[in-house]
Design a protein around this motif. Structure first.
Motif, mmCIF file in Angstrom:
data_model
loop_
_atom_site.group_PDB
_atom_site.id
_atom_site.type_symbol
_atom_site.label_atom_id
_atom_site.label_comp_id
_atom_site.label_asym_id
_atom_site.label_seq_id
_atom_site.Cartn_x
_atom_site.Cartn_y
_atom_site.Cartn_z
ATOM 1 N N ASP A 118 0.825 -1.202 0.000
ATOM 2 C CA ASP A 118 0.000 0.000 0.000
ATOM 3 C C ASP A 118 0.865 1.260 0.000
ATOM 4 O O ASP A 118 2.065 1.202 0.247
ATOM 5 N N VAL A 119 0.209 2.408 -0.201
ATOM 6 C CA VAL A 119 0.909 3.699 -0.120
ATOM 7 C C VAL A 119 1.459 3.906 1.288
ATOM 8 O O VAL A 119 0.780 3.619 2.270
ATOM 9 N N GLN A 120 2.697 4.383 1.378
ATOM 10 C CA GLN A 120 3.256 4.796 2.670
ATOM 11 C C GLN A 120 3.140 6.321 2.714
ATOM 12 O O GLN A 120 3.911 7.003 2.052
ATOM 13 N N PRO A 121 2.192 6.863 3.457
ATOM 14 C CA PRO A 121 2.046 8.315 3.426
ATOM 15 C C PRO A 121 3.267 9.017 4.021
ATOM 16 O O PRO A 121 3.810 8.569 5.036
ATOM 17 N N THR A 122 3.703 10.084 3.375
ATOM 18 C CA THR A 122 4.823 10.877 3.882
ATOM 19 C C THR A 122 4.347 12.317 4.022
ATOM 20 O O THR A 122 3.313 12.672 3.449
ATOM 21 N N PRO A 123 5.089 13.151 4.755
ATOM 22 C CA PRO A 123 4.602 14.521 4.912
ATOM 23 C C PRO A 123 4.595 15.273 3.568
ATOM 24 O O PRO A 123 5.580 15.219 2.843
ATOM 25 N N PRO A 124 3.475 15.937 3.239
ATOM 26 C CA PRO A 124 3.434 16.741 2.012
ATOM 27 C C PRO A 124 4.429 17.901 2.121
ATOM 28 O O PRO A 124 4.610 18.457 3.201
ATOM 29 N N THR A 125 5.083 18.227 1.002
ATOM 30 C CA THR A 125 6.080 19.306 1.036
ATOM 31 C C THR A 125 5.891 20.234 -0.150
ATOM 32 O O THR A 125 5.206 19.902 -1.117
ATOM 33 N N LYS A 126 6.582 21.373 -0.063
ATOM 34 C CA LYS A 126 6.544 22.310 -1.185
ATOM 35 C C LYS A 126 7.263 21.707 -2.396
ATOM 36 O O LYS A 126 6.829 21.889 -3.530
ATOM 37 N N VAL A 127 8.362 20.973 -2.139
ATOM 38 C CA VAL A 127 9.081 20.339 -3.257
ATOM 39 C C VAL A 127 8.133 19.390 -3.997
ATOM 40 O O VAL A 127 8.073 19.371 -5.230
ATOM 41 N N GLY A 128 7.368 18.613 -3.226
ATOM 42 C CA GLY A 128 6.382 17.710 -3.837
ATOM 43 C C GLY A 128 5.391 18.510 -4.676
ATOM 44 O O GLY A 128 5.019 18.109 -5.777
ATOM 45 N N GLY A 129 4.973 19.666 -4.146
ATOM 46 C CA GLY A 129 4.030 20.530 -4.858
ATOM 47 C C GLY A 129 4.630 21.034 -6.163
ATOM 48 O O GLY A 129 3.964 21.063 -7.205
ATOM 49 N N LEU A 130 5.908 21.413 -6.122
ATOM 50 C CA LEU A 130 6.564 21.911 -7.339
ATOM 51 C C LEU A 130 6.691 20.789 -8.369
ATOM 52 O O LEU A 130 6.508 21.004 -9.567
ATOM 53 N N MET A 131 6.991 19.569 -7.859
ATOM 54 C CA MET A 131 7.085 18.433 -8.785
ATOM 55 C C MET A 131 5.750 18.213 -9.485
ATOM 56 O O MET A 131 5.669 17.982 -10.693
ATOM 57 N N ARG A 132 4.678 18.294 -8.708
ATOM 58 C CA ARG A 132 3.355 18.070 -9.292
ATOM 59 C C ARG A 132 3.032 19.146 -10.333
ATOM 60 O O ARG A 132 2.525 18.865 -11.410
ATOM 61 N N LYS A 133 3.346 20.397 -9.984
ATOM 62 C CA LYS A 133 3.017 21.485 -10.915
ATOM 63 C C LYS A 133 3.818 21.360 -12.210
ATOM 64 O O LYS A 133 3.301 21.621 -13.289
ATOM 65 N N THR A 134 5.081 20.976 -12.078
ATOM 66 C CA THR A 134 5.899 20.824 -13.282
ATOM 67 C C THR A 134 5.375 19.656 -14.111
ATOM 68 O O THR A 134 5.368 19.711 -15.337
ATOM 69 N N PHE A 135 4.935 18.615 -13.432
ATOM 70 C CA PHE A 135 4.359 17.484 -14.170
ATOM 71 C C PHE A 135 3.118 17.954 -14.932
ATOM 72 O O PHE A 135 2.974 17.707 -16.129
ATOM 73 N N ASN A 136 2.218 18.649 -14.210
ATOM 74 C CA ASN A 136 0.961 19.101 -14.822
ATOM 75 C C ASN A 136 1.193 19.878 -16.104
ATOM 76 O O ASN A 136 0.483 19.703 -17.088
ATOM 77 N N ARG A 137 2.160 20.766 -16.060
ATOM 78 C CA ARG A 137 2.287 21.740 -17.150
ATOM 79 C C ARG A 137 3.277 21.331 -18.222
ATOM 80 O O ARG A 137 3.231 21.866 -19.324
ATOM 81 N N GLY A 138 4.194 20.438 -17.909
ATOM 82 C CA GLY A 138 5.233 20.128 -18.895
ATOM 83 C C GLY A 138 5.478 18.647 -19.075
ATOM 84 O O GLY A 138 5.370 18.112 -20.176
ATOM 85 N N VAL A 139 5.789 17.974 -17.964
ATOM 86 C CA VAL A 139 6.259 16.587 -18.081
ATOM 87 C C VAL A 139 5.152 15.673 -18.628
ATOM 88 O O VAL A 139 5.430 14.710 -19.345
#
Ligand SMILES: Cc1cc2nc3c(=O)[nH]c(=O)nc-3n(C[C@H](O)[C@H](O)[C@H](O)COP(=O)(O)OP(=O)(O)OC[C@H]3O[C@@H](n4cnc5c(N)ncnc54)[C@H](O)[C@@H]3O)c2cc1C
Lengths: 137, 396
Positions: B366-387
């Motif tokens: 199963d998923v091992q939840p980890t603390p959400p971070t700003k770096v994670g947020g930036l990764m997601r945003k870059t994925f959304n818009r480019g990757v």
């Protein structure tokens, strides 16, 4: 295990023998970098990375992501065109001059030629910008 | 004789599979021994997860779609048409334009559709963010609500152990609603109530479909003053009284009902008659390891249309696609299908408007939840818009 909400008690973490063993290993591993002060560079790099993360906002990520897509797109489409053109060119007999000129009947070939000419025009215009050196004021 | 591989559906699964397939079979394609065809009913490709952001005024339409043809390698033959009937036993399919195509191999990646009309009153009174227009309507409400209650419900398919689309989306959007209302300065006047049904795949009375994440959620919600309730399976909505009723006998009123609605396979898949799913949901009976359609070894299924217990997510397609391509390539070349899917899915969850949480899991872990971070947020945003677009083109 890490949890999203509840940081573990720091004292308990430090008292854990696994933590102590891990730290000992790490110290050994880091020793050469520490002793020669080369670890400082890594720390500086970390701190620059952290500054970048602090500074990065929505607008910056949008711009970076868009630049990424545009660069990837340019490389990808150029690669596609190269691959398909080179496959056709390699798999056919070299055309005679007459056959080559007949290729111009194909509207997509003319479009490609038109594109190249436009591209040359755009390059020329950019080169012209470089040529104009404004007077000193 | 030239072999034909047909891929149906130009969403993320079909697009990355078509591109990577022509790359894998480059030699055969060049020798004219194999043809790869993609049939999709739309000339557009939508980045579906962005619909979620549309509900929060974070995306324009032009930013979340591209012309499908511009995402495909030139070796892929792309046809815009709708498949109306699959004849799996004859290895043939029929399209709306009246054409029919025979194939040697078929990959079905036709996704799923939200079906709020399957719950009485939900289509009239509920909102959701799983398609563009409904998300826009929800955005209008979230932009203007001043006081009252936002009620969140999640509906699972009736087929046992099949998840709803993108498991983490209800949590993501609940946290986003909280943050949006705080930014708007109205959070203290708007109650948020998150509910989850009694049965979520194999779990009972949880707040999420996986146990470890479920255990950390109460704290995450309490920290943000988000109310939550287990055991609410949406059964019926009264649009006039604005009340949601559960099959457990409970009722809750609302000003906005933000739902994860029922889902189903597309008509052509349902009508193919091979599904064993409950309530005509239409999921394709898929071999969980080889991804072949049960009883039809030259047909492969992927993405949202399968009956597997794994997340209906782009992150699943990304791991299923290489298995299918490998099996088809091996079968063509050596008459064997050795590649195996282990149920792996990876994603970066959007935890609120800024933070992100990378996650992965498979059939066993199963998923091992980890603390959400700003770096994670930036990764997601870059994925959304480019990757994402590089992934669709088969580059990542
Ligand atoms: C709001 C939202 C948030 C999400 N968030 C995430 C996330 O964070 N991470 C993640 O991994 N996933 C996420 N997902 C899920 C992800 O978008 C889907 O799982 C993924 O798109 C499934 O891919 P697919 O190829 O199976 O189907 P789709 O991408 O839905 O594509 C199906 C394609 O088939 C075409 N089609 C349908 N029927 C026919 C027919 N009869 N003939 C021809 N063509 C047809 C359609 O036009 C479409 O192009 C999210 C989804 C939504 C809606």
């Amino acid at each position: 295990m890490l949890t999203a909400t509840k940081p573990q008690d720091a004292a308990a973490v430090l008292a854990d023998p696994d933590t102590a063993a891990g730290l000992r290993d790490l110290a050994e591993h880091l020793a050469p970098l520490l002793q020669t002060r080369r670890l400082h560079n890594v720390v500086d790099l970390l701190s620059a990375t952290s500054d970048f993360i602090d500074m990065a906002d929505d607008q910056l990520t949008q711009k970076l992501a868009k630049a990424f897509e545009e660069v990837v797109w340019a490389g990808w489409s150029a690669g596609n065109a190269l691959r398909s053109a080179s496959a056709t060119a390699a798999d056919s007999e070299p055309p005679t001059l007459w056959q080559l000129s007949r290729q111009l009947n194909d509207p997509e070939v003319r479009r490609g030629l038109f594109f190249v000419i436009q591209l040359l025009g755009a390059v020329g215009r950019q080169v012209a910008l470089e040529a104009e050196i404004p007077e000193d004021d | 004789m030239k072999k034909r591989i047909v891929i149906v559906g130009g969403g993320i699964g079909g697009t990355m599979t078509a591109n990577n397939m022509v790359s894998k079979l480059g030699v055969e394609i060049r020798r004219n021994q194999v043809e790869v065809m993609l049939i999709s009913n739309s000339p557009w490709h939508y980045y579906k997860p962005a619909f979620m952001y549309v509900a929060f005024d974070m995306y324009h339409k032009a930013e979340l779609r591209r012309k499908q043809a511009t995402l495909l390698r030139p070796e892929v033959r792309f046809v815009v048409d709708e498949v109306e009937a699959f004849e799996f036993s004859a290895s043939r399919l029929h399209t709306r334009s009246g054409a029919h195509y025979d194939y040697d191999y078929l990959v079905v990646s036709t996704g799923c559709l939200p079906a709020p009309e399957r719950i009485e009153g939900l289509a009239e009174a509920g909102d959701h963010f799983y398609q563009f227009e409904p998300a826009r309507r929800l955005a209008q409400k979230l932009r203007t609500i001043e006081r009252g209650r936002i009620f969140i419900t999640v509906t699972f398919p009736k087929t046992p152990d099949v998840p709803h689309q993108c498991g983490i989306a209800p949590i993501e959007t609940t946290l986003m609603v909280d943050e949006l209302l705080r930014r708007r300065g109205v959070r203290d006047r708007v109650e948020i109530l998150y509910t989850y049904p009694s049965v979520s795949q194999l779990l009972r009375n949880c707040l999420f479909m996986q146990k470890q994440t479920c255990e950390v959620l109460p704290q995450i919600f309490s920290d943000r003053d988000i109310h939550f309730k287990r055991g609410f399976t949406l059964e019926r909505v009264d649009p006039d009284a604005r009340v949601a009723h559960s099959s457990e006998g409970d009722s809750e009123d609302f000003d906005i009902l933000m739902s994860t609605p029922p889902i189903r396979a597309v008509d052509a898949v349902i009508n193919s008659g091979v599904s064993e799913a409950a309530e005509d949901e239409g999921w394709l009976p898929t071999n969980r390891r080889s991804l072949q359609l049960k009883g039809h070894p030259n047909v492969y299924c992927m993405g949202d249309t399968v009956d597997l217990p794994i997340s209906k997510a782009g992150g699943s397609c990304h791991n299923q696609s290489p298995v299918i391509i490998d099996n088809i390539a091996f079968d063509l070349r050596q008459g064997a299908t050795p590649a195996v899917y282990d149920g792996r899915v990876q994603a970066i969850a959007q935890m609120g408007l800024e933070a992100g949480m990378p996650l992965w899991y498979d059939y066993d872990q199963d998923v091992q939840p980890t603390p959400p971070t700003k770096v994670g947020g930036l990764m997601r945003k870059t994925f959304n818009r480019g990757v994402y677009w590089a992934t669709a083109r088969g580059l990542v």
